[in-house]
Design a protein around this motif. Structure first.
Motif, PDB file in Angstrom:
ATOM      1  N   GLU A 196      52.807  48.171   1.965  1.00 54.92           N
ATOM      2  CA  GLU A 196      54.131  48.716   2.228  1.00 54.92           C
ATOM      3  C   GLU A 196      55.048  48.378   1.070  1.00 54.92           C
ATOM      4  N   LEU A 197      55.745  49.390   0.587  1.00 55.05           N
ATOM      5  CA  LEU A 197      56.747  49.204  -0.463  1.00 55.05           C
ATOM      6  C   LEU A 197      58.114  49.501   0.129  1.00 55.05           C
ATOM      7  N   SER A 198      59.150  49.073  -0.545  1.00 57.68           N
ATOM      8  CA  SER A 198      60.466  49.548  -0.119  1.00 57.68           C
ATOM      9  C   SER A 198      61.355  49.769  -1.322  1.00 57.68           C
ATOM     10  N   ILE A 199      62.279  50.682  -1.126  1.00 54.58           N
ATOM     11  CA  ILE A 199      63.280  50.993  -2.150  1.00 54.58           C
ATOM     12  C   ILE A 199      64.637  50.661  -1.585  1.00 54.58           C
ATOM     13  N   ILE A 200      65.424  49.984  -2.387  1.00 56.81           N
ATOM     14  CA  ILE A 200      66.840  49.815  -2.091  1.00 56.81           C
ATOM     15  C   ILE A 200      67.588  50.704  -3.077  1.00 56.81           C
ATOM     16  N   ALA A 201      68.419  51.579  -2.566  1.00 62.94           N
ATOM     17  CA  ALA A 201      69.120  52.514  -3.437  1.00 62.94           C
ATOM     18  C   ALA A 201      70.549  52.684  -2.927  1.00 62.94           C
ATOM     19  N   ALA A 202      71.388  53.207  -3.793  1.00 60.06           N
ATOM     20  CA  ALA A 202      72.791  53.400  -3.407  1.00 60.06           C
ATOM     21  C   ALA A 202      73.286  54.731  -3.923  1.00 60.06           C
ATOM     22  N   ARG A 203      74.243  55.267  -3.191  1.00 58.50           N
ATOM     23  CA  ARG A 203      74.921  56.478  -3.662  1.00 58.50           C
ATOM     24  C   ARG A 203      76.423  56.227  -3.569  1.00 58.50           C
ATOM     25  N   GLY A 204      77.120  56.540  -4.652  1.00 57.18           N
ATOM     26  CA  GLY A 204      78.575  56.330  -4.700  1.00 57.18           C
ATOM     27  C   GLY A 204      79.316  57.530  -4.138  1.00 57.18           C
ATOM     28  N   ARG A 205      80.618  57.361  -4.007  1.00 55.97           N
ATOM     29  CA  ARG A 205      81.441  58.459  -3.490  1.00 55.97           C
ATOM     30  C   ARG A 205      81.408  59.679  -4.386  1.00 55.97           C
ATOM     31  N   ASP A 206      81.150  59.418  -5.699  1.00 53.03           N
ATOM     32  CA  ASP A 206      81.124  60.515  -6.664  1.00 53.03           C
ATOM     33  C   ASP A 206      79.754  61.184  -6.727  1.00 53.03           C
ATOM     34  N   GLY A 207      78.814  60.743  -5.865  1.00 54.12           N
ATOM     35  CA  GLY A 207      77.494  61.347  -5.859  1.00 54.12           C
ATOM     36  C   GLY A 207      76.500  60.696  -6.806  1.00 54.12           C
ATOM     37  N   SER A 208      76.952  59.720  -7.587  1.00 56.21           N
ATOM     38  CA  SER A 208      76.009  59.023  -8.469  1.00 56.21           C
ATOM     39  C   SER A 208      75.037  58.202  -7.636  1.00 56.21           C
ATOM     40  N   VAL A 209      73.809  58.080  -8.154  1.00 53.60           N
ATOM     41  CA  VAL A 209      72.752  57.359  -7.429  1.00 53.60           C
ATOM     42  C   VAL A 209      72.218  56.234  -8.314  1.00 53.60           C
ATOM     43  N   ALA A 210      72.014  55.066  -7.730  1.00 54.47           N
ATOM     44  CA  ALA A 210      71.424  53.923  -8.439  1.00 54.47           C
ATOM     45  C   ALA A 210      70.287  53.380  -7.588  1.00 54.47           C
ATOM     46  N   VAL A 211      69.139  53.162  -8.211  1.00 60.50           N
ATOM     47  CA  VAL A 211      67.949  52.725  -7.476  1.00 60.50           C
ATOM     48  C   VAL A 211      67.440  51.416  -8.077  1.00 60.50           C
ATOM     49  N   TYR A 212      67.193  50.426  -7.235  1.00 58.46           N
ATOM     50  CA  TYR A 212      66.623  49.163  -7.699  1.00 58.46           C
ATOM     51  C   TYR A 212      65.109  49.317  -7.895  1.00 58.46           C
ATOM     52  N   PRO A 213      64.512  48.422  -8.672  1.00 55.76           N
ATOM     53  CA  PRO A 213      63.047  48.400  -8.748  1.00 55.76           C
ATOM     54  C   PRO A 213      62.463  48.215  -7.341  1.00 55.76           C
ATOM     55  N   LEU A 214      61.242  48.730  -7.129  1.00 57.61           N
ATOM     56  CA  LEU A 214      60.643  48.664  -5.793  1.00 57.61           C
ATOM     57  C   LEU A 214      60.224  47.242  -5.425  1.00 57.61           C
ATOM     58  N   GLY A 215      60.192  46.979  -4.145  1.00 61.62           N
ATOM     59  CA  GLY A 215      59.654  45.721  -3.633  1.00 61.62           C
ATOM     60  C   GLY A 215      58.376  45.983  -2.858  1.00 61.62           C
ATOM     61  N   GLU A 216      57.492  44.980  -2.821  1.00 62.21           N
ATOM     62  CA  GLU A 216      56.281  45.067  -1.996  1.00 62.21           C
ATOM     63  C   GLU A 216      56.409  44.068  -0.856  1.00 62.21           C
ATOM     64  N   ASN A 217      56.192  44.559   0.362  1.00 65.08           N
ATOM     65  CA  ASN A 217      56.499  43.759   1.549  1.00 65.08           C
ATOM     66  C   ASN A 217      55.250  43.336   2.299  1.00 65.08           C
ATOM     67  N   ARG A 218      55.336  42.164   2.906  1.00 68.65           N
ATOM     68  CA  ARG A 218      54.279  41.680   3.773  1.00 68.65           C
ATOM     69  C   ARG A 218      54.917  41.315   5.113  1.00 68.65           C
ATOM     70  N   GLY A 256      76.868  54.448   0.149  1.00 71.29           N
ATOM     71  CA  GLY A 256      76.504  53.069   0.461  1.00 71.29           C
ATOM     72  C   GLY A 256      75.078  52.773   0.029  1.00 71.29           C
ATOM     73  N   VAL A 257      74.585  51.625   0.474  1.00 68.51           N
ATOM     74  CA  VAL A 257      73.208  51.227   0.183  1.00 68.51           C
ATOM     75  C   VAL A 257      72.313  51.653   1.336  1.00 68.51           C
ATOM     76  N   ILE A 258      71.109  52.094   0.989  1.00 67.80           N
ATOM     77  CA  ILE A 258      70.117  52.470   1.997  1.00 67.80           C
ATOM     78  C   ILE A 258      68.819  51.720   1.707  1.00 67.80           C
ATOM     79  N   GLY A 259      68.077  51.387   2.751  1.00 67.76           N
ATOM     80  CA  GLY A 259      66.746  50.810   2.583  1.00 67.76           C
ATOM     81  C   GLY A 259      65.711  51.817   3.044  1.00 67.76           C
ATOM     82  N   ILE A 260      64.709  52.085   2.222  1.00 69.90           N
ATOM     83  CA  ILE A 260      63.675  53.080   2.552  1.00 69.90           C
ATOM     84  C   ILE A 260      62.316  52.393   2.494  1.00 69.90           C
ATOM     85  N   GLU A 261      61.620  52.353   3.633  1.00 72.82           N
ATOM     86  CA  GLU A 261      60.283  51.762   3.667  1.00 72.82           C
ATOM     87  C   GLU A 261      59.246  52.832   3.411  1.00 72.82           C
TER      88      GLU A 261
END
Lengths: 364, 364
Positions: A196-218, A256-261
Motif C-alpha cells: 500500500e502506498l499513499s499520496i499526500i497532496a494539496a490544492r490551493g484556492r488558485d487551483g495550484s497543486v502540490a504533491v509530496y513524495p509517496l509513502g509506503e504503509n504497513r 486543502g490537503v488530501i490523503g489518497i491510499e
C-alpha cells in the motif's frame, strides 16, 4: 455562501476554526499558530488535545446548530480533522459567514464508498471493481460478478478496519450482511496488491497543486503502523500516482490537503483504495522530512496562501505509538535520530493513537 | 525546595509553567505541546501570545503572591521567558512545590551587570574592563581607569539598548549619570570588536552540555535585526567559544538553554558581552536549521530529558520582523526558501517584535 476562490489571502490574526479536537486538529492548530493565526476548536470532549493548544474551544456536538452558528461567526475559515461531518453542519457554518474548506462536495464524496469509487472512476482514477449492496440479491449478484474472496463494507462510516468483513464463500453472504446490521453496503473485489502506498497532496484556492513524495504503509489489525517515505518507486509509477492525485483534486475543485491510499499491483498499475479529505496519518512523516509539513500546507491552502514546497530533505520512517506503546517516550527521547510527537492524551486505551515517532535518516 | 537533579524525567502529561506570555513563551509552549506536555502561562496581559496556544493562562502580575502560589501548585516545572524575574517570585514558586529552572543563582547573576561580569571573569570567561558606579566619584575614577569612550549602563533592567549611554569625554560624566536617574550603574570599556557572535547552549539536569553552532548578529538601533548561522569562524575560535559556554553553564549549575553574546575582536580573542538565562532571539535560526531547536532543547533540559542534537543541517539567515514589517508576510509566504514565524500580536507598534523569517539555504 462566498466562493472560496474569490477572497484574498487570509491575514495573520484571522481566526481558523477546526471541527474536531483530536491529534490532527492539534497539529493543524500548532501549524496555524506558527503562521500567526488564532485557532478555535469545536469538539464535544472538554479539554480536547487540540483545544489545549488553541485560543479556545467550543464544547458541543458536531451537529449542535447553536454552537455551529457561533463557531461560524467567530471563524474566518472552518476546516475539519475528520470526513464524517454532517452536510447540515457545513451548511450552517457557511450560513454563519465562515468559508468552509474543503467544501461540501469533497466531504459528500468521501463519506460514501460507492459515491467515492464512482467519482474516482469518472476522473480516470482506477479502483477495484465494486457493486452497491442494498440487500442479499445485490450481494449474491455482486459475488458472482466480482469473484471470491470479496470485501463487504458499510457504505458510510467505519475506519481502521471497523464495519467491514471478508466473504470467502457464497454461503457466508447472509451472515456477512447481517453483521453490518442491515446498513447500505458496498462489495469490493480483492485487489492483488503487493503493497500500500499513499499520496499526500494539496490544492490551493488558485487551483495550484502540490504533491509530496509517496509513502509506503504497513498496517496491522486494520490500523496504520508505519509509513516509510519517500517510498522506493520507479519514476513512471510515481508520475502515474501524481497524475491521479491531480485528477482527484481538480475533479473535486478541492481546497486543502488530501490523503489518497493506493494499492500498488506491482506491474505498474495503481488502484485508489480510498481518499481522506483532510490531513492524514500517512503524512506525519512530512513533519521531519519536509520544510513545509502537511499541516502547514493545509493551513496555507485553506487560508488562500501560496502552497509551500513539498520536496523531501530526509528519509523518514513514521511509527504510530498505540496504547501503552506511548511509554516508549523515555527511550525514544534519548535517540538523536528519532523525533517524538505526542498528542497530550491521558488515557492510553489499547490501540488508541497516542503519538508517533519519526525516525530520520539522510536522503539517498 | 527539591533539588532539580534529584527527580526523574518529567513524564508527558505533566504541566510546564512559563512566566511570561510573549513570543518566547509562545514558542516554548509549542515545543512543550509537541512533546505531550500541558502548558500554563502566567502573564498580566490577557490573551497573551503564549496564552493563546496554551492549556491556560493565569492573568496576574509576576509578583502576585497568590497567583504565584496557585501557579506553583498547578505546574510540575516552572521556567521563564525573561530574566528579570523577582527573586521573591522564584522563592514562592519553589515553596508551592514547583521545580524552578533555571534556578535563582542564574537569574540573580543575569539581573545585575556587575555581578554578571564578576561571575564571568571568575569562571575564566573574559569580558571588557568594568567598574561599579554608585556616584560621580566612581564614574570619574572609572573613566580614568578604562579610558574613553566608555559605556555607562544601569546595573539592572534595560534591554534592546535602553538604559545605557556612551560617554565620549569626561565632561559628559555628570549628565550621563543623571540620565540614568541615579540608579546603580556599571561603566564598561569599549570593546574593539569586529562583529558580534552568539552561542546558544544548554545544560541538562545530569550536567550534560550541548552547544549549537555559533551565530553572527547584526543590530540596528540597539535591536537585533539578523542572525546568520552557522557563523563563518575558524575552528580554534569556535572551540574557545564552546569552552566559554561550558564554563558559564557549569559555573551556574545551570539547567536549560542560555544565550551568550560575544564580541569577536578579530585576533582570536572573544569577550562575553552578556548572558541571557533563557531562549534567545539569536537562536531562532535553530527552528529551521536544526532537528531539535532551542525551544525543544530548553523544554528537554528543564524536564530532565536527554538533550537533543545540535548540529546544523542548513544555513539560516534569521531576520526579525519589527513593527509594520510584519506586513511582509504576504511576500514571504510565497518564497519557498523563507520560513515565516509569527507571534500572534495584533498591535504592530514601531520596533515591536512581531515575527521573524528564517531564510534557509543548503549547508556548505
Amino acid at each position: 455562501m462566498r466562493a472560496v476562490a474569490d477572497v484574498s489571502p487570509l491575514a495573520p490574526g484571522s481566526t481558523i476554526g477546526i471541527l474536531g479536537g483530536g491529534q490532527l486538529g492539534r497539529m493543524l492548530s500548532q501549524a496555524a499558530s506558527r503562521l500567526g493565526f488564532d485557532v478555535v476548536i469545536l469538539d464535544p470532549e472538554e479539554n480536547s488535545p487540540a483545544g489545549r493548544v488553541s485560543r479556545g474551544q467550543i464544547v458541543a456536538a458536531y451537529d449542535d446548530p447553536t454552537a455551529l452558528t457561533v463557531f461560524g461567526r467567530v471563524c474566518d475559515v472552518v476546516t475539519f480533522e475528520f470526513e464524517n461531518v454532517p452536510a447540515s453542519s457545513v451548511e450552517r457554518l457557511a450560513e454563519a459567514g465562515a468559508l468552509v474548506a474543503p467544501g461540501p462536495t469533497a466531504l459528500a464524496v468521501a463519506q460514501d464508498r460507492v459515491d467515492e469509487k464512482t467519482f474516482l472512476n469518472a476522473v480516470g482514477a482506477p479502483t477495484v471493481g465494486f457493486v452497491a449492496v442494498d440487500g442479499l440479491n445485490d450481494l449474491t449478484a455482486g459475488l458472482e460478478a466480482l469473484g471470491l474472496p470479496a470485501l463487504l463494507k458499510t457504505r458510510r462510516d467505519g475506519y481502521d478496519g471497523k464495519g467491514q468483513v471478508w466473504i470467502k464463500s457464497a454461503k457466508q453472504a447472509g451472515a456477512a450482511l447481517a453483521s453490518l446490521g442491515g446498513r447500505p453496503a458496498i462489495l469490493e473485489a480483492k485487489a492483488p496488491f503487493i503493497r500500500e502506498l499513499s499520496i499526500i497532496a494539496a490544492r490551493g484556492r488558485d487551483g495550484s497543486v502540490a504533491v509530496y513524495p509517496l509513502g509506503e504503509n504497513r498496517h496491522a489489525g486494520g490500523v496504520l503502523r508505519t509509513t516509510q517515505a519517500p517510498a522506493v518507486i520507479d519514476a513512471k509509477t510515481e508520475r502515474r500516482a501524481k497524475a491521479i492525485a491531480a485528477a482527484v483534486l481538480d475533479g473535486l475543485a478541492y481546497v486543502g490537503v488530501i490523503g489518497i491510499e493506493l494499492f500498488d499491483l506491482g506491474d505498474g498499475r495503481l488502484l485508489v483504495n480510498e481518499i481522506a479529505p483532510r490531513v492524514h496519518n500517512t503524512g506525519h512523516w512530512t513533519q521531519d522530512g519536509c520544510v513545509c509539513d502537511q499541516f502547514e500546507q493545509h493551513i496555507r491552502a485553506i487560508a488562500g496562501w501560496p502552497l509551500g514546497p513539498t520536496a523531501a530533505h530526509a528519509r523518514v520512517e513514521m511509527t504510530n505509538l498505540l496504547g501503552d506503546e506511548v511509554e516508549q517516550w523515555s527511550r525514544v527521547s534519548a535517540r538523536p535520530d528519532q523525533r517524538l510527537h505526542l498528542y497530550g492524551k491521558t488515557d492510553a486505551r489499547p490501540g488508541r493513537k497516542m503519538g508517533h515517532v519519526n525516525r530520520v535518516r539522510p536522503l539517498g
